[in-house]
Motif scaffolding. Structure first.
Motif: not given
Length: 294
Positions: A252-281
């Protein structure tokens, strides 16, 4: 000195979409890096039906046709002062062949167009892009075909907690990658954290979603986020502490603010990202922009 000295772009020459080449070339030009374009062609099973001599001739003619096309693209880019090299080869195992190219060439960045896969197919097979996010040893820049040639607005999506944690090292890499990309491309740099308190904390508390508790946790997380933003000198109007599940909130944020690139981590250590890269994937199929995975 730029963080990028050598870029590796992987393309499917059969598609003949020059947008990925143009985007990678502009990034190489902006950063002063060299660009190697590897056109990997999946092997055709029907070739095995031909006689050996005909099969060899058909393969070579097919390769040469794509070499001629790619060299024409490269010649144009060299005329613009970009250091470009090319190759066109058959790929027996696309996933492994890309990783082998990375190991051999040692690029600072792997660049590739996003390949959209259906939810049904993803349920049974690991998409190529997910495989690269999990196993590529260098940052992966996944391009969206309709994106800008060079980014104008770059968002560093970080993960914070209410205490000091191992996320700090990853956050630092994310922000430095985003800041360097924004500087080279003369783009705006924004910092964002999608706060999903229910997923991060309340699941471990028997579902007791107490109002006071959630407000306290939210304040602690926001303080951590503001400290991080202050440490890296992000202006107040480019700090975004938003609530919601990371995938939907970022989309939603990317759509509303015309974002061109999101830079993210491939490994999240807690919360919804406990699975390897799940959010980024899963972000790959939701956001309307490119994704740089660190």
């Amino acid at each position: 000195m730029s963080q990028y000295q050598r870029l590796l772009l992987i393309i499917n020459p059969a598609l003949r979409h020059p947008s990925a080449i143009n985007s990678a070339a502009e990034l190489a030009k902006a950063s002063g890096a060299s660009l190697h374009v590897a056109a990997l062609i999946p092997s055709f099973k029907w070739l095995s039906l031909l006689e050996e001599g005909d099969r060899k001739l058909a393969r070579e003619r097919y390769l040469q046709d794509h070499r001629d096309w790619l060299e024409a693209q490269a010649k144009h880019l060299r005329g613009a002062g970009i250091d470009v090299t090319t190759e066109v080869v058959w790929a027996e195992d696309m996933k492994q062949d890309i990783l082998d190219h990375v190991a051999e060439l040692q690029p600072d960045l792997l660049v590739k167009e996003i390949e959209h896969e259906s939810a049904l197919k993803r349920a049974f097979f690991t998409p190529l892009d997910w495989h690269l996010l999990r196993h590529c040893p260098v940052p992966v820049f996944l391009l969206r075909r309709s994106g800008a040639v060079l980014p104008r607005r770059v968002v560093a999506a970080v993960e914070v907690s209410d205490s000091e944690s191992a996320d700090n090292a990853l956050n630092e890499r994310i922000i430095k990658q985003a800041a360097s990309l924004a500087l080279q491309c003369e783009a705006e740099l924004h910092l964002l954290y999608a706060c999903d308190i229910a997923a991060d904390y309340l699941a471990d508390m028997g579902g007791l979603a107490l109002g006071d508790l959630t407000r306290t946790l939210r304040k602690d997380l926001e303080k951590s986020f503001l400290r991080l933003a202050g440490h890296f000198g992000v202006p107040s109007d480019r700090r975004h502490f938003i609530q919601g599940h990371p995938v939907s909130a970022l989309s939603e944020f990317a759509n509303e603010h015309d974002v061109d690139v999101i830079v993210m981590g491939r490994v999240q250590s807690h919360g919804v990202g406990k699975l390897l890269g799940s959010t980024t994937e899963h972000i790959l199929y939701q956001v309307p922009c490119c994704v740089l995975a660190v």
